[in-house]
Scaffold this motif. Structure first.
Motif, PDB file in Angstrom:
ATOM      1  N   ILE A 191      12.429  11.942  12.559  1.00  0.00           N
ATOM      2  CA  ILE A 191      11.780  11.570  13.832  1.00  0.00           C
ATOM      3  C   ILE A 191      12.547  10.449  14.537  1.00  0.00           C
ATOM      4  N   THR A 192      13.138   9.537  13.769  1.00  0.00           N
ATOM      5  CA  THR A 192      13.856   8.430  14.404  1.00  0.00           C
ATOM      6  C   THR A 192      14.951   8.962  15.324  1.00  0.00           C
ATOM      7  N   GLY A 193      15.632  10.000  14.856  1.00  0.00           N
ATOM      8  CA  GLY A 193      16.681  10.591  15.679  1.00  0.00           C
ATOM      9  C   GLY A 193      16.123  11.329  16.891  1.00  0.00           C
ATOM     10  N   VAL A 225      14.093   0.381  10.374  1.00  0.00           N
ATOM     11  CA  VAL A 225      12.995   1.338  10.351  1.00  0.00           C
ATOM     12  C   VAL A 225      12.993   2.145   9.069  1.00  0.00           C
ATOM     13  N   GLY A 226      11.825   2.608   8.683  1.00  0.00           N
ATOM     14  CA  GLY A 226      11.726   3.610   7.630  1.00  0.00           C
ATOM     15  C   GLY A 226      11.049   3.139   6.372  1.00  0.00           C
ATOM     16  N   GLU A 227      11.070   1.855   6.114  1.00  0.00           N
ATOM     17  CA  GLU A 227      10.451   1.324   4.899  1.00  0.00           C
ATOM     18  C   GLU A 227      10.394  -0.188   5.070  1.00  0.00           C
ATOM     19  N   PRO A 228       9.629  -0.856   4.219  1.00  0.00           N
ATOM     20  CA  PRO A 228       9.596  -2.309   4.333  1.00  0.00           C
ATOM     21  C   PRO A 228      10.985  -2.885   4.069  1.00  0.00           C
ATOM     22  N   ILE A 229      11.381  -3.866   4.852  1.00  0.00           N
ATOM     23  CA  ILE A 229      12.671  -4.518   4.579  1.00  0.00           C
ATOM     24  C   ILE A 229      12.394  -5.765   3.748  1.00  0.00           C
ATOM     25  N   ILE A 236      14.429  -6.468  15.019  1.00  0.00           N
ATOM     26  CA  ILE A 236      13.136  -5.828  15.217  1.00  0.00           C
ATOM     27  C   ILE A 236      12.864  -4.908  14.028  1.00  0.00           C
ATOM     28  N   ASP A 237      11.821  -5.275  13.303  1.00  0.00           N
ATOM     29  CA  ASP A 237      11.377  -4.482  12.151  1.00  0.00           C
ATOM     30  C   ASP A 237      10.322  -3.548  12.725  1.00  0.00           C
ATOM     31  N   THR A 238      10.715  -2.294  12.966  1.00  0.00           N
ATOM     32  CA  THR A 238       9.846  -1.374  13.713  1.00  0.00           C
ATOM     33  C   THR A 238       9.070  -0.494  12.751  1.00  0.00           C
ATOM     34  N   TRP A 239       7.764  -0.584  12.802  1.00  0.00           N
ATOM     35  CA  TRP A 239       6.937   0.279  11.952  1.00  0.00           C
ATOM     36  C   TRP A 239       6.401   1.453  12.767  1.00  0.00           C
ATOM     37  N   TRP A 240       6.628   2.635  12.245  1.00  0.00           N
ATOM     38  CA  TRP A 240       6.025   3.835  12.842  1.00  0.00           C
ATOM     39  C   TRP A 240       6.208   5.003  11.909  1.00  0.00           C
ATOM     40  N   GLN A 241       5.878   6.215  12.348  1.00  0.00           N
ATOM     41  CA  GLN A 241       5.854   7.381  11.461  1.00  0.00           C
ATOM     42  C   GLN A 241       6.215   8.647  12.235  1.00  0.00           C
ATOM     43  N   THR A 242       6.556   9.692  11.487  1.00  0.00           N
ATOM     44  CA  THR A 242       6.779  10.997  12.113  1.00  0.00           C
ATOM     45  C   THR A 242       5.563  11.352  12.978  1.00  0.00           C
ATOM     46  N   GLU A 243       4.392  11.054  12.447  1.00  0.00           N
ATOM     47  CA  GLU A 243       3.146  11.421  13.115  1.00  0.00           C
ATOM     48  C   GLU A 243       2.909  10.623  14.388  1.00  0.00           C
ATOM     49  N   GLY A 294      -1.969   5.915   6.039  1.00  0.00           N
ATOM     50  CA  GLY A 294      -1.454   6.061   4.672  1.00  0.00           C
ATOM     51  C   GLY A 294      -0.744   4.811   4.183  1.00  0.00           C
ATOM     52  N   ASP A 295      -0.651   3.780   5.038  1.00  0.00           N
ATOM     53  CA  ASP A 295       0.020   2.534   4.658  1.00  0.00           C
ATOM     54  C   ASP A 295      -0.983   1.402   4.450  1.00  0.00           C
ATOM     55  N   GLY A 296      -0.590   0.471   3.598  1.00  0.00           N
ATOM     56  CA  GLY A 296      -1.324  -0.783   3.480  1.00  0.00           C
ATOM     57  C   GLY A 296      -0.642  -1.825   4.354  1.00  0.00           C
ATOM     58  N   GLY A 315       3.349  -1.071   2.296  1.00  0.00           N
ATOM     59  CA  GLY A 315       3.820   0.156   1.645  1.00  0.00           C
ATOM     60  C   GLY A 315       2.748   1.229   1.602  1.00  0.00           C
ATOM     61  N   ARG A 316       3.126   2.388   1.105  1.00  0.00           N
ATOM     62  CA  ARG A 316       2.220   3.530   1.070  1.00  0.00           C
ATOM     63  C   ARG A 316       1.078   3.276   0.089  1.00  0.00           C
ATOM     64  N   VAL A 317      -0.083   3.773   0.431  1.00  0.00           N
ATOM     65  CA  VAL A 317      -1.199   3.682  -0.510  1.00  0.00           C
ATOM     66  C   VAL A 317      -1.538   5.060  -1.083  1.00  0.00           C
ATOM     67  N   ILE A 342       6.348   8.657  -1.795  1.00  0.00           N
ATOM     68  CA  ILE A 342       7.287   7.623  -2.226  1.00  0.00           C
ATOM     69  C   ILE A 342       8.447   7.614  -1.237  1.00  0.00           C
ATOM     70  N   ILE A 343       8.824   6.419  -0.786  1.00  0.00           N
ATOM     71  CA  ILE A 343       9.919   6.354   0.174  1.00  0.00           C
ATOM     72  C   ILE A 343      11.194   5.947  -0.563  1.00  0.00           C
ATOM     73  N   VAL A 344      12.132   6.886  -0.629  1.00  0.00           N
ATOM     74  CA  VAL A 344      13.396   6.658  -1.321  1.00  0.00           C
ATOM     75  C   VAL A 344      14.500   6.637  -0.269  1.00  0.00           C
ATOM     76  N   HIS A 351      13.608   7.952   2.973  1.00  0.00           N
ATOM     77  CA  HIS A 351      13.104   9.322   3.099  1.00  0.00           C
ATOM     78  C   HIS A 351      11.752   9.442   2.421  1.00  0.00           C
ATOM     79  N   ASN A 352      10.804  10.028   3.135  1.00  0.00           N
ATOM     80  CA  ASN A 352       9.476  10.256   2.577  1.00  0.00           C
ATOM     81  C   ASN A 352       9.500  11.399   1.587  1.00  0.00           C
ATOM     82  N   LEU A 353       9.052  11.167   0.383  1.00  0.00           N
ATOM     83  CA  LEU A 353       9.013  12.259  -0.585  1.00  0.00           C
ATOM     84  C   LEU A 353       7.620  12.338  -1.195  1.00  0.00           C
TER      85      LEU A 353
HETATM   86  O1  PRX Z   1       5.291   3.803   4.923  1.00  0.00           O
HETATM   87  C1  PRX Z   1       5.742   3.649   6.242  1.00  0.00           C
HETATM   88  C2  PRX Z   1       7.247   3.650   6.260  1.00  0.00           C
HETATM   89  O2  PRX Z   1       7.645   4.979   6.523  1.00  0.00           O
HETATM   90  C3  PRX Z   1       6.501   5.818   6.689  1.00  0.00           C
HETATM   91  C4  PRX Z   1       6.767   6.871   7.726  1.00  0.00           C
HETATM   92  O3  PRX Z   1       7.844   7.638   7.335  1.00  0.00           O
HETATM   93  P1  PRX Z   1       8.446   8.755   8.288  1.00  0.00           P
HETATM   94  O4  PRX Z   1       7.344   9.599   8.813  1.00  0.00           O
HETATM   95  O5  PRX Z   1       9.549   9.403   7.569  1.00  0.00           O
HETATM   96  O6  PRX Z   1       9.015   7.957   9.516  1.00  0.00           O
HETATM   97  C5  PRX Z   1      10.028   7.020   9.294  1.00  0.00           C
HETATM   98  C6  PRX Z   1      10.642   6.617  10.598  1.00  0.00           C
HETATM   99  C7  PRX Z   1       9.701   6.241  11.659  1.00  0.00           C
HETATM  100  C8  PRX Z   1       5.415   4.855   7.081  1.00  0.00           C
HETATM  101  O7  PRX Z   1       4.145   5.393   6.816  1.00  0.00           O
HETATM  102  N1  PRX Z   1       7.796   2.766   7.297  1.00  0.00           N
HETATM  103  C9  PRX Z   1       8.376   3.119   8.444  1.00  0.00           C
HETATM  104  N2  PRX Z   1       8.806   2.039   9.103  1.00  0.00           N
HETATM  105  C10 PRX Z   1       8.486   0.964   8.358  1.00  0.00           C
HETATM  106  C11 PRX Z   1       7.834   1.431   7.202  1.00  0.00           C
HETATM  107  N3  PRX Z   1       7.358   0.582   6.260  1.00  0.00           N
HETATM  108  C12 PRX Z   1       7.529  -0.734   6.462  1.00  0.00           C
HETATM  109  N4  PRX Z   1       8.159  -1.251   7.532  1.00  0.00           N
HETATM  110  C13 PRX Z   1       8.648  -0.452   8.503  1.00  0.00           C
HETATM  111  N5  PRX Z   1       9.275  -0.979   9.538  1.00  0.00           N
END
Ligand code: PRX
Length: 636
Positions: free
Chosen positions: A296-298, A372-376, A396-403, A486-488, A501-503, A507-509, A512-514
């Motif tokens: 989604i980021t792309g 983006v993508g996981e906690p830094i 900028i630590d950007t939090w968001w999701q595919t959704e 789905g996040d705390g 992180g995810r609750v 698992i984010i590796v 990548h969401n797995l």
């Molecule tokens: O857990 C959060 C984490 O990535 C999840 C979403 O993953 P995905 O749909 O693949 O999208 C990633 C790119 C937007 C979230 O539920 N996540 C994403 N950004 C952050 C993050 N966790 C912590 N800090 C972030 N900045």
């Protein structure tokens, strides 16, 4: 005038408060002043999270490619839209202007139309990071067709599942791809996938590596000759604001991947608005997001958001380590990149290498650094800030999701003071809430809970393709009336958010969401495996790595364990892709289970993370004795 571009903190608060007080009015003004609509909306927003149903700009008509390309031709025809940096630094950079992009998208759209693709049809795109990838998304959008991009690191099985789930009739792929020193035969993967996809009538093949491929008569066609013969002009198909723009799959904690459906009008408005503000984009900036368009980021921040703003967006085909660990910084210097957006896992990997790789490059063009993508983690944040940003470029630590389609919580650089590991404040229009385990909202500051959003924003996914019930159950049932992420998260004393992180069982590796279930399913296919459980554990570079606990059938006992490990990882590679391989595999006599037979992943997670001081009450387990055995044998 709408506040399209926020320039200081006071303005942020002013805009934010307005956006919450009167969201319809706020998003109406932005839509009105900054985009090209062929017909105005009848209603800005209607919504009901209990169904759930969300509609933005209902009744409006548009084509997103007119917004991303055509309308820039009057003033930016010769400006670079896409700056393509190939895998091999010896290969020339390509500067694709807005005029050229227009022609390439029109030609490609004409080819797709000739192949029978029309409004509403689904097209699967399985391509490496080459210009044709961006062009193919836009070509679909030009026709009102729905693209479904599958990351070209997924296996044939994963590709086939995604093609079939959304009934794609056409696939766009390439002969092969380059990743660092490796060449990958993508077409062979597609051939294998298509054996399982009877609905696919055509595959269009881009020539990239010139490698050997098998072309199946009647189905497979080289793209280039078709493009050469196609007209460089095509009128855009006008669609409704709520018509789907794309489907993009994301892993769930259980079951098959979820095809998130994004629609056109709201997605366009929100990605463009957040691109402008989160990156403080200005004309003549050179913006670079290192993500793959397969995620989604792309989609949002390489293609649609930047192009809707008439920006120059860099597309990089390669990897950060090739030909050496200075590649990112070489590209920043070469193109005077102003905004750089990457994942914490890449930062951690680069931070392990010699600083000379960074220091020998002039990075003074940089103004904004994103993650983006996981906690830094704090260490990575400081390394990025000091060595890449020279303490001059806000992170900028950007939090968001595919959704969510677009950035939800992020500092506005040069306005919001940043704190390491905090995503800080919601974007205008976003109303986060923290919920406790009983489903009650936790008010006030200095609190921690589960992150939900209580009001719709324009780019929220509208459904899961073909399964609206699953959409409701996954996102709208945990806390009725809100969207559950789905996040705390915690909210500190000043109201800043930190994502913890995810609750759930995602698992984010390496960003990548797995989901655990599909990986366990793959392992369980091994004839010697009785049962398995996957957990994540902290890993220096990947953030989390996968730890697999596997119990064997009698037939598997006595077999060479290293061979078994290789076979299991090969199965995972075949079914999902190499990104889902297990770092560690422990063979155990049993898995800890509740009396109802549920595997206690919480305990396994603690053992994998070497955090066994407080395992909680295990006496209620069906088989408490296995816990000690697993601990004794756990891998170093
Ligand atoms: O857990 C959060 C984490 O990535 C999840 C979403 O993953 P995905 O749909 O693949 O999208 C990633 C790119 C937007 C979230 O539920 N996540 C994403 N950004 C952050 C993050 N966790 C912590 N800090 C972030 N900045």
């Amino acid at each position: 005038m709408s506040n399209y571009h926020i320039k200081h903190l006071e303005e942020y608060w002013q805009v934010y408060r307005r956006s919450v007080r009167n969201p319809e009015n706020f998003w109406e003004e932005i839509a009105e002043e900054h985009f090209l609509w062929r017909k105005r909306w009848d209603k800005v927003l209607s919504w009901d999270f209990s169904k759930p149903e969300v509609k933005w700009y209902e009744g409006a008509q548009l084509n997103i490619t007119e917004n991303c390309i055509d309308r820039h031709l009057a003033t930016r025809a010769d400006k670079t839209a896409i700056l393509f940096e190939p895998n091999d630094p010896a290969e020339a950079t390509q500067h694709i202007t807005y005029r050229q992009l227009y022609e390439r998208v029109c030609r490609f759209a004409n080819v797709l139309a000739e192949q029978g693709v029309g409004k509403g049809d689904r097209v699967c795109i399985y391509l490496p990071m080459i210009p044709e990838l961006a062009v193919s998304l836009l070509a679909c959008a030009r026709l009102g067709a729905v693209h479904s991009v599958v990351f070209a690191g997924f296996s044939a099985t994963a590709l086939a599942t995604r093609i079939n789930d959304c009934d794609c009739k056409l696939v766009i792929c390439s002969d092969g791809s380059y990743r660092g020193s490796k060449t990958i035969d993508l077409k062979a993967i597609v051939d294998k996938a298509l054996e399982e996809c009877p609905g696919v009538e055509t595959s269009l093949v881009v020539k990239r590596t010139g490698g050997q491929v098998t072309m199946q008569g009647g189905r497979d066609k080289w793209l280039q000759p078709l493009l050469d013969a196609a007209d460089a002009q095509r009128d855009a198909t006008i669609v409704d604001a709520e018509d789907p723009l794309f489907v993009l799959y994301t892993s769930g904690s259980t079951g098959k991947p979820k095809g998130m459906v994004h629609t056109t009008g709201g997605y366009m408005v929100y990605t463009a608005y957040t691109f402008k503000n989160a990156f403080q984009y200005r004309e003549n900036d050179v913006y670079w997001c290192t993500a793959d368009i397969g995620w989604i980021t792309g989609h949002s921040y390489i293609v649609y958001g930047p192009l809707a703003n008439g920006a120059t967006t860099v597309m990089f085909e390669g990897v950060p380590s090739y030909p050496d660990y200075g590649r990112f910084w070489e590209i920043v210097e070469k193109h005077k990149v102003t905004q750089f957006y990457t994942a914490p896992t890449a930062i951690r990997a680069l931070a392990k290498e010699n600083l000379d790789f960074v220091n020998k490059h002039d990075l003074s063009s940089l103004k904004v650094l994103g993650t983006v993508g996981e906690p830094i983690n704090e260490e990575a944040w400081h390394w990025y800030n000091e060595n890449v940003g020279k303490k001059n470029s806000p992170i900028i630590d950007t939090w968001w999701q595919t959704e969510t389609g677009g950035i939800m919580i992020s500092p506005i650089p040069y306005s919001t003071p940043t704190i390491p590991t905090f995503a800080t404040l919601p974007m205008p229009g976003i109303q986060p809430v923290l919920m406790d385990e009983n489903g009650k909202e936790i008010k006030g500051n200095g609190v921690e809970g589960r992150l939900a959003i209580k009001f719709p924003w324009p780019s929220i996914a509208r459904t899961i393709y073909g399964n609206h019930e699953r959409y409701r159950d996954t996102y709208f049932s945990a806390y009725p009336g809100t969207y559950f992420t789905g996040d705390g998260a915690l909210r500190d004393a000043v109201g800043y958010y930190r994502i913890t992180g995810r609750v759930d069982d995602v698992i984010i590796v390496s960003g990548h969401n797995l989901g655990t279930a599909p990986i366990e399913d793959a392992i369980n296919e091994h004839p010697a495996v009785a049962e398995s459980a996957i957990v994540g554990y902290p890993h220096d570079i990947k953030g989390n790595a996968l730890y697999g606990y596997v119990t064997l059938k009698e037939t598997g006992e006595g077999r060479d364990q290293d061979n078994l490990r290789n076979e299991i990882n090969q199965l995972i590679t075949d079914r999902i892709g190499p990104i889902a391989k297990l770092q560690k595999i422990q063979f155990t006599a049993g898995l800890p289970k509740t009396r109802s037979g549920k595997i206690m992943r919480r305990i396994l997670r603690k053992i994998a993370g070497k955090d066994t001081s407080n395992l909680g009450d295990i006496s209620t387990l069906l088989n408490p004795e296995v816990v000690q055995a697993i601990m004794d044998e756990s891998l170093a």
